[in-house]
Design an enzyme around this catalytic site. Structure first.
Site, PDB file in Angstrom:
ATOM      1  N   ARG A  15      10.416   9.922  42.034  1.00  0.00           N
ATOM      2  CA  ARG A  15       9.782   9.497  43.283  1.00  0.00           C
ATOM      3  C   ARG A  15       9.902   7.997  43.559  1.00  0.00           C
ATOM      4  O   ARG A  15       9.544   7.531  44.635  1.00  0.00           O
ATOM      5  CB  ARG A  15       8.299   9.904  43.288  1.00  0.00           C
ATOM      6  CG  ARG A  15       8.103  11.368  43.648  1.00  0.00           C
ATOM      7  CD  ARG A  15       6.643  11.743  43.634  1.00  0.00           C
ATOM      8  NE  ARG A  15       6.124  11.858  42.276  1.00  0.00           N
ATOM      9  CZ  ARG A  15       4.832  11.824  41.976  1.00  0.00           C
ATOM     10  NH1 ARG A  15       3.925  11.657  42.920  1.00  0.00           N
ATOM     11  NH2 ARG A  15       4.442  11.939  40.713  1.00  0.00           N
ATOM     12  N   ASP A 106       4.512   3.795  32.247  1.00  0.00           N
ATOM     13  CA  ASP A 106       4.317   3.580  33.686  1.00  0.00           C
ATOM     14  C   ASP A 106       2.850   3.365  34.054  1.00  0.00           C
ATOM     15  O   ASP A 106       2.460   3.504  35.207  1.00  0.00           O
ATOM     16  CB  ASP A 106       4.920   4.734  34.496  1.00  0.00           C
ATOM     17  CG  ASP A 106       4.319   6.084  34.135  1.00  0.00           C
ATOM     18  OD1 ASP A 106       3.468   6.144  33.229  1.00  0.00           O
ATOM     19  OD2 ASP A 106       4.716   7.083  34.768  1.00  0.00           O
ATOM     20  N   ASN A 389      30.721 -34.526  42.087  1.00  0.00           N
ATOM     21  CA  ASN A 389      30.720 -34.380  40.630  1.00  0.00           C
ATOM     22  C   ASN A 389      31.801 -33.426  40.141  1.00  0.00           C
ATOM     23  O   ASN A 389      32.036 -33.317  38.951  1.00  0.00           O
ATOM     24  CB  ASN A 389      29.354 -33.894  40.158  1.00  0.00           C
ATOM     25  CG  ASN A 389      28.959 -32.583  40.813  1.00  0.00           C
ATOM     26  OD1 ASN A 389      29.367 -32.297  41.949  1.00  0.00           O
ATOM     27  ND2 ASN A 389      28.169 -31.801  40.120  1.00  0.00           N
ATOM     28  N   TYR A 390      32.475 -32.765  41.061  1.00  0.00           N
ATOM     29  CA  TYR A 390      33.361 -31.664  40.675  1.00  0.00           C
ATOM     30  C   TYR A 390      34.741 -31.889  41.268  1.00  0.00           C
ATOM     31  O   TYR A 390      34.882 -32.068  42.484  1.00  0.00           O
ATOM     32  CB  TYR A 390      32.737 -30.372  41.204  1.00  0.00           C
ATOM     33  CG  TYR A 390      33.415 -29.098  40.780  1.00  0.00           C
ATOM     34  CD1 TYR A 390      33.687 -28.842  39.435  1.00  0.00           C
ATOM     35  CD2 TYR A 390      33.759 -28.126  41.717  1.00  0.00           C
ATOM     36  CE1 TYR A 390      34.300 -27.658  39.053  1.00  0.00           C
ATOM     37  CE2 TYR A 390      34.356 -26.932  41.341  1.00  0.00           C
ATOM     38  CZ  TYR A 390      34.622 -26.709  40.011  1.00  0.00           C
ATOM     39  OH  TYR A 390      35.221 -25.534  39.634  1.00  0.00           O
ATOM     40  N   SER A 408      24.045 -45.124  53.796  1.00  0.00           N
ATOM     41  CA  SER A 408      24.146 -43.750  54.290  1.00  0.00           C
ATOM     42  C   SER A 408      25.580 -43.262  54.327  1.00  0.00           C
ATOM     43  O   SER A 408      26.512 -44.045  54.508  1.00  0.00           O
ATOM     44  CB  SER A 408      23.573 -43.673  55.705  1.00  0.00           C
ATOM     45  OG  SER A 408      22.198 -43.938  55.646  1.00  0.00           O
TER      46      SER A 408
HETATM   47  C1  UD1 Z   1      -0.124  13.267  32.462  1.00  0.00           C
HETATM   48  C2  UD1 Z   1      -1.182  14.087  31.751  1.00  0.00           C
HETATM   49  C3  UD1 Z   1      -2.411  14.220  32.650  1.00  0.00           C
HETATM   50  C4  UD1 Z   1      -2.917  12.852  33.028  1.00  0.00           C
HETATM   51  C5  UD1 Z   1      -1.806  12.035  33.672  1.00  0.00           C
HETATM   52  C6  UD1 Z   1      -2.270  10.620  33.876  1.00  0.00           C
HETATM   53  C7  UD1 Z   1      -0.018  15.699  30.332  1.00  0.00           C
HETATM   54  C8  UD1 Z   1       0.456  17.078  30.179  1.00  0.00           C
HETATM   55  N1  UD1 Z   1      -0.658  15.405  31.457  1.00  0.00           N
HETATM   56  O1  UD1 Z   1       0.295  14.007  33.594  1.00  0.00           O
HETATM   57  O2  UD1 Z   1      -3.432  14.938  31.988  1.00  0.00           O
HETATM   58  O3  UD1 Z   1      -3.999  12.988  33.939  1.00  0.00           O
HETATM   59  O4  UD1 Z   1      -0.651  11.993  32.819  1.00  0.00           O
HETATM   60  O5  UD1 Z   1      -1.296   9.880  34.562  1.00  0.00           O
HETATM   61  O6  UD1 Z   1       0.156  14.897  29.428  1.00  0.00           O
HETATM   62  N2  UD1 Z   1       7.068  11.568  29.750  1.00  0.00           N
HETATM   63  C9  UD1 Z   1       8.044  11.581  28.801  1.00  0.00           C
HETATM   64  N3  UD1 Z   1       8.653  12.742  28.499  1.00  0.00           N
HETATM   65  C10 UD1 Z   1       8.338  13.910  29.104  1.00  0.00           C
HETATM   66  C11 UD1 Z   1       7.335  13.892  30.083  1.00  0.00           C
HETATM   67  C12 UD1 Z   1       6.708  12.706  30.387  1.00  0.00           C
HETATM   68  O7  UD1 Z   1       8.370  10.538  28.210  1.00  0.00           O
HETATM   69  O8  UD1 Z   1       8.937  14.914  28.766  1.00  0.00           O
HETATM   70  C13 UD1 Z   1       6.422  10.299  30.070  1.00  0.00           C
HETATM   71  C14 UD1 Z   1       6.682   9.871  31.499  1.00  0.00           C
HETATM   72  O9  UD1 Z   1       7.827   9.037  31.570  1.00  0.00           O
HETATM   73  C15 UD1 Z   1       5.404   9.099  31.830  1.00  0.00           C
HETATM   74  C16 UD1 Z   1       4.339   9.789  30.997  1.00  0.00           C
HETATM   75  O10 UD1 Z   1       5.036  10.468  29.972  1.00  0.00           O
HETATM   76  O11 UD1 Z   1       5.485   7.758  31.423  1.00  0.00           O
HETATM   77  C17 UD1 Z   1       3.495  10.754  31.792  1.00  0.00           C
HETATM   78  O12 UD1 Z   1       4.303  11.763  32.319  1.00  0.00           O
HETATM   79  P1  UD1 Z   1       4.031  12.420  33.719  1.00  0.00           P
HETATM   80  O13 UD1 Z   1       5.035  13.457  33.976  1.00  0.00           O
HETATM   81  O14 UD1 Z   1       3.837  11.388  34.751  1.00  0.00           O
HETATM   82  O15 UD1 Z   1       2.621  13.151  33.414  1.00  0.00           O
HETATM   83  P2  UD1 Z   1       1.624  13.722  34.467  1.00  0.00           P
HETATM   84  O16 UD1 Z   1       2.105  15.001  34.962  1.00  0.00           O
HETATM   85  O17 UD1 Z   1       1.332  12.683  35.457  1.00  0.00           O
HETATM   86 CA    CA Z   2       2.237  10.476  36.057  1.00  0.00          CA
END
Ligand code: UD1
Ligand code: CA
Length: 458
Positions: A15, A106, A389-390, A408
């Protein structure tokens, strides 16, 4: 501290509508992941693990100077639980007191003090979740509690029933989990849910079912600290929150901001007493402003030191420079890297300097280029003077002594030296050294033709 930190950063962030991986987008001049790391580093953990997937190499390169970081690759993004699993092989789970703090790449603005408090609450057998009470829980995991108020599970929005959707306590995603238990729980995670993902949040129900384990929640009141970024609107919103906080810190320190909503700090700023900053100033990297410094509107300053009582006027750009006490710079001056302006110098409008030391009390008041130069004290550089200078291949130096007057529209072709007390006639093109106490005239001699008639049309 028996603590390892796992930062999740494998998601692409679709997004954001961008080719740059989400966690490398910046707030206040540093990437979101950079902010998370800064807080994490202060926690004195044993190891910091970063789980990467999308653009893994690009992210690793960005942080390659930190050799201590442990990288884990999650090739396919199968959920937050699956992501943490990728880091587990590098975590020593043999010690029962070892805990794992999970952070999101994030969620950039969580304070170190908040994390420290959370970590302190979690013990060998306690899983501790950072939660938030919010009017708008949409899209987030809900904290489910039983009649006695004990946490029993976290339910994702997509899996929640109507009753659970009404819960306004949400999971920020940040939690501390006993490592040995976590390892066991992760191994029994399933993905039988609405998103077909391995949810980290499912370990909470497992902890609730474990007699040895207790669950605690720490409720945070500042929403911005746990705000995640999924799109550019959220990024921009959080940037403003961050800047407002920086502005408040400056005001508290006694800096006069003409409008706290129109200043941007993209790095670190140090300020003396009675500093005044007009609107739309941008500070990047490391900037120091001495006592009584005045910064005019629309000024940009990067990695520079501004001495006491210096006056930086409207529209000026300063980068990698040292500005002396009482100097006046601008309006519309461009001060480039390697510039050192000594006390009480004056650099006026449309003057550009680069790699130049300009002595005490010297002036270039209008329209000049001063590059690769050492200029003495009380020198006057006239309007339109260019330091050549160049030569198209190499850079050469211009050395100017004290009390020199450059008329000037002169051109100083480097390498060239103007000794003390020399006077350069306006419009001169100087390509030989000028000895002390002399006048140099290097321009075509004027001829007057008297009684001359203008041509007429045939
Ligand atoms: C997650 C939580 C939710 C919480 C929310 C807060 C879970 C299942 N849900 O949801 O309860 O309210 O965050 O923002 O944990 N990421 C990975 N690998 C993956 C999936 C995600 O590294 O396979 C990382 C993403 O890059 C991100 C973070 O984990 O930095 C959260 O992932 P995201 O998909 O945003 O989780 P939410 O669905 O928002
Ligand atoms: Ca999220």
């Amino acid at each position: 501290m028996n603590l390892d930190i796992v930062i999740l950063a494998a998601g692409r962030g679709t997004r954001m509508n961008s080719n740059i991986p989400k966690v490398l987008h910046q707030i206040g001049g540093d990437s979101m992941l950079g902010h998370v790391l800064n807080a994490a580093r202060k926690l004195e953990s044993e190891k910091i693990h970063i789980v990467v997937g999308y653009a893994a190499q690009q992210i690793k390169t960005e942080f390659s100077s930190d050799k201590e970081l442990q990288w884990a690759l999650q090739e396919e993004q199968l959920g937050t639980g699956h992501a943490v699993m990728q880091a587990m092989p590098n975590i020593d789970i043999s010690k029962p007191e070892k805990r794992v703090l999970v952070l999101y790449g994030d969620v950039p603005l969580t304070n170190f003090s908040t994390l420290r408090k959370l970590v302190q609450q979690a013990s060998e057998n306690t899983l501790c979740i950072l939660t938030l009470l919010t009017e708008n829980p949409k899209g987030l995991g809900r904290i489910v509690r039983d009649d006695s108020g004990e946490i029993t599970a976290i339910v994702e929005e997509k899996d929640a029933n109507d009753e659970q959707k009404k819960i306004n306590e949400i999971n920020t995603g940040i939690m501390v989990i006993p490592a040995t238990k976590l390892n066991t729980w992760l191994n029994s995670l399933g993905n039988n849910n609405a998103q077909g993902e391995y949810y980290l949040t499912d370990v909470v129900a497992m902890a609730a079912a474990d007699d040895e384990c207790t669950i605690c929640a720490m409720v945070i009141d500042d929403e911005n600290e746990v705000q995640g970024v999924n799109d550019k609107a959220q990024l921009a919103g959080l940037e403003r929150q961050y800047q407002m906080k920086k502005a408040e810190q400056l005001l508290e320190a006694g800096v006069l901001l003409r409008d706290p909503s129109r200043i941007d700090i993209r790095g670190e700023i140090e300020t003396g007493s009675d500093v005044e900053i007009d609107i739309n100033a941008i500070f990047e990297g490391h900037v120091t402003l001495g006592n009584g410094v005045k910064i005019g509107p629309n000024v940009v300053i990067k990695d520079s030191k501004i001495g006491d009582n210096a006056n930086i006027l409207q529209g000026t750009n300063i980068d990698g420079a040292e500005i002396g006490e009482g100097a006046s710079v601008g309006p519309y001056a461009r001060i480039r890297p390697g510039t050192i302006l000594k006390e009480n110098t004056k650099i006026g409008n449309f003057v550009e300097t680069k790699n130049a030391i300009i002595g005490k009390g010297s002036k270039a008041s209008h329209l000049a280029y001063i590059g690769d130069a050492v200029v003495g004290e009380n020198v006057n550089i006239g309007a339109g003077t260019i330091f050549c200078n160049y030569d198209g291949v190499n850079k050469h130096k211009t050395i100017i002594g004290d009390n020199v007057f450059v008329g000037s529209n002169s051109v100083l072709v480097a390498p060239v030296t103007l000794a003390d007390n020399t006077f350069i006639a306006a419009g001169s093109s100087i390509n030989c050294d000028v000895p002390a106490d002399s006048l140099a005239v290097a321009r075509g001699k004027q001829r007057n033709i008297t009684g001359w008639k203008r041509p007429t049309k045939k």
